[in-house]
Design a protein around this motif. Structure first.
Motif, PDB file in Angstrom:
ATOM      1  N   ARG A 173      97.735  17.382  80.315  1.00  0.00           N
ATOM      2  CA  ARG A 173      97.040  18.291  81.218  1.00  0.00           C
ATOM      3  C   ARG A 173      96.405  17.573  82.398  1.00  0.00           C
ATOM      4  N   GLU A 174      95.893  18.369  83.340  1.00  0.00           N
ATOM      5  CA  GLU A 174      95.285  17.835  84.561  1.00  0.00           C
ATOM      6  C   GLU A 174      94.090  16.938  84.281  1.00  0.00           C
ATOM      7  N   ASP A 175      93.360  17.219  83.201  1.00  0.00           N
ATOM      8  CA  ASP A 175      92.167  16.417  82.888  1.00  0.00           C
ATOM      9  C   ASP A 175      92.494  15.191  82.043  1.00  0.00           C
ATOM     10  N   GLY A 176      93.790  14.903  81.840  1.00  0.00           N
ATOM     11  CA  GLY A 176      94.193  13.739  81.072  1.00  0.00           C
ATOM     12  C   GLY A 176      94.264  13.981  79.578  1.00  0.00           C
ATOM     13  N   SER A 177      93.886  15.173  79.124  1.00  0.00           N
ATOM     14  CA  SER A 177      93.971  15.497  77.700  1.00  0.00           C
ATOM     15  C   SER A 177      95.397  15.940  77.358  1.00  0.00           C
ATOM     16  N   ILE A 178      95.687  15.977  76.069  1.00  0.00           N
ATOM     17  CA  ILE A 178      96.990  16.446  75.604  1.00  0.00           C
ATOM     18  C   ILE A 178      96.766  17.637  74.680  1.00  0.00           C
ATOM     19  N   SER A 179      97.410  18.734  75.007  1.00  0.00           N
ATOM     20  CA  SER A 179      97.338  19.921  74.159  1.00  0.00           C
ATOM     21  C   SER A 179      98.673  20.104  73.456  1.00  0.00           C
ATOM     22  N   ARG A 183      95.843  23.337  69.800  1.00  0.00           N
ATOM     23  CA  ARG A 183      94.941  22.234  69.458  1.00  0.00           C
ATOM     24  C   ARG A 183      95.035  21.107  70.472  1.00  0.00           C
ATOM     25  N   ARG A 184      93.963  20.346  70.545  1.00  0.00           N
ATOM     26  CA  ARG A 184      93.899  19.189  71.431  1.00  0.00           C
ATOM     27  C   ARG A 184      94.245  17.945  70.620  1.00  0.00           C
ATOM     28  N   TRP A 185      95.162  17.139  71.179  1.00  0.00           N
ATOM     29  CA  TRP A 185      95.626  15.935  70.499  1.00  0.00           C
ATOM     30  C   TRP A 185      94.721  14.757  70.857  1.00  0.00           C
ATOM     31  N   ASP A 186      94.245  14.036  69.844  1.00  0.00           N
ATOM     32  CA  ASP A 186      93.350  12.893  70.052  1.00  0.00           C
ATOM     33  C   ASP A 186      94.189  11.641  70.302  1.00  0.00           C
ATOM     34  N   VAL A 187      94.400  11.306  71.580  1.00  0.00           N
ATOM     35  CA  VAL A 187      95.240  10.157  71.931  1.00  0.00           C
ATOM     36  C   VAL A 187      94.586   8.847  71.505  1.00  0.00           C
ATOM     37  N   ASP A 188      93.273   8.730  71.704  1.00  0.00           N
ATOM     38  CA  ASP A 188      92.583   7.484  71.385  1.00  0.00           C
ATOM     39  C   ASP A 188      92.710   7.143  69.898  1.00  0.00           C
ATOM     40  N   HIS A 189      92.729   8.160  69.067  1.00  0.00           N
ATOM     41  CA  HIS A 189      92.787   7.937  67.619  1.00  0.00           C
ATOM     42  C   HIS A 189      94.223   7.923  67.099  1.00  0.00           C
ATOM     43  N   ASN A 190      95.065   8.829  67.611  1.00  0.00           N
ATOM     44  CA  ASN A 190      96.417   9.005  67.071  1.00  0.00           C
ATOM     45  C   ASN A 190      97.527   8.426  67.937  1.00  0.00           C
ATOM     46  N   GLU A 198     105.457  16.805  77.674  1.00  0.00           N
ATOM     47  CA  GLU A 198     105.753  17.237  79.040  1.00  0.00           C
ATOM     48  C   GLU A 198     104.594  16.939  79.982  1.00  0.00           C
ATOM     49  N   LEU A 199     104.941  16.620  81.221  1.00  0.00           N
ATOM     50  CA  LEU A 199     103.981  16.449  82.307  1.00  0.00           C
ATOM     51  C   LEU A 199     104.489  17.298  83.460  1.00  0.00           C
ATOM     52  N   LEU A 223      92.432   7.032  78.898  1.00  0.00           N
ATOM     53  CA  LEU A 223      92.281   8.215  79.734  1.00  0.00           C
ATOM     54  C   LEU A 223      92.569   7.907  81.194  1.00  0.00           C
ATOM     55  N   ALA A 224      92.118   6.753  81.688  1.00  0.00           N
ATOM     56  CA  ALA A 224      92.342   6.405  83.095  1.00  0.00           C
ATOM     57  C   ALA A 224      93.827   6.381  83.413  1.00  0.00           C
ATOM     58  N   ALA A 225      94.636   5.813  82.521  1.00  0.00           N
ATOM     59  CA  ALA A 225      96.080   5.751  82.751  1.00  0.00           C
ATOM     60  C   ALA A 225      96.687   7.146  82.744  1.00  0.00           C
ATOM     61  N   ARG A 226      96.200   8.016  81.879  1.00  0.00           N
ATOM     62  CA  ARG A 226      96.740   9.393  81.808  1.00  0.00           C
ATOM     63  C   ARG A 226      96.380  10.179  83.059  1.00  0.00           C
ATOM     64  N   LEU A 227      95.175   9.942  83.590  1.00  0.00           N
ATOM     65  CA  LEU A 227      94.787  10.622  84.830  1.00  0.00           C
ATOM     66  C   LEU A 227      95.620  10.135  86.016  1.00  0.00           C
ATOM     67  N   VAL A 228      95.925   8.839  86.032  1.00  0.00           N
ATOM     68  CA  VAL A 228      96.791   8.312  87.085  1.00  0.00           C
ATOM     69  C   VAL A 228      98.175   8.938  86.972  1.00  0.00           C
TER      70      VAL A 228
END
Length: 248
Positions: A173-179, A183-190, A198-199, A223-228
């Motif tokens: 998503r636009e905010d760098g999160s993954i849905s 549900r929201r996917w925890d990238v830092d943990h998983n 998809e992007l 998160l910084a890399a995902r926002l970039v």
């Protein structure tokens, strides 16, 4: 420069080996040198290892320094025993100061890495923005960003689909999160999902297509890399919109 993994291994070896070597070097001078000065020399060794490696290496060096300070430089010599209260105080302070200083040195190293990484992110965004301004074919920008996404997110594969929304894959998503569904996917943990991610590429509310991202095993971009990555996808949308208007 050593790779971080190799450098950390070297630091762990140094954490165990350096303090006894330094103490052994100081043995001929222990009659004339105060234990306080000897402890300061060992603190320098702690800082050096912490700056080379990570927090664990710094803490291990501080522990090792305190132990070998006791063994080599306090009465009775060559025994893990301290009889003087002043020497006990010095040993404890050596351990405490060594741990604190090692944490500060490790933190300084982390901040340096973050600064270097941030500079790289900005350079990638700037490079792509310049390409958008000069490109006459949107495929040039699409392919360029595809390569950037592979490096940024740790992907094993990446492809671009024009104007399709088939299926319901996890979405960056636009905010760098993954849905993923609701549900929201925890990238830092998983880490990144094992399925294709998809992007989507938009510009001025218009959907142009999407990148389909296949994560390499263990990939967990910050998160910084995902926002970039999202910013780069938006630049692709700009290129598709601009070039389509020019051709029209």
């Amino acid at each position: 420069m050593l790779p971080y993994l190799s450098r950390d291994r070297v630091a762990l070896v140094a954490a165990v080996a350096l303090p006894p070597v330094v103490c052994a070097v100081l043995v001929p001078f222990r009659a004339s040198m105060s234990n306080t000065n000897a402890a300061l020399v060992l603190v320098v060794a702690v800082v050096g290892v912490a700056a080379l490696g990570h927090r664990l290496a710094g803490v291990l060096t501080a522990l090792s320094a305190a132990v070998w300070f006791d063994f080599f430089l306090t009465h009775p010599y060559e025994q893990f025993t301290i009889t003087k209260s002043a020497d006990i105080t010095t040993a404890v302070l050596l351990l405490v100061v060594g741990v604190v200083v090692s944490q500060l040195a490790a933190r300084a190293r982390e901040l340096k890495v973050i600064a270097i990484t941030d500079d790289d992110y900005l350079a990638q965004i700037h490079h792509t923005a310049r390409l958008v301004e000069t490109a006459t074919d949107p495929h040039t920008v699409i392919d360029h960003v595809r390569g950037q996404l592979v490096g940024l997110l740790g992907l094993s594969g990446c492809r671009f689909e024009y104007g399709t929304l088939i299926g319901h894959p996890p979405s960056l998503r636009e905010d760098g999160s993954i849905s993923w569904g609701r549900r929201r996917w925890d990238v830092d943990h998983n880490g990144l999902p094992g399925e294709e991610l998809e992007l989507r590429v938009f510009h001025n509310g218009r959907f142009y297509g999407r990148y389909m991202l296949q994560a390499a095993p263990g990939a967990a971009p910050p998160l910084a890399a995902r926002l970039v990555a999202v910013t780069l996808a938006n630049q692709v949308g700009t290129a598709l919109d601009t070039i389509s208007h020019v051709r029209a």
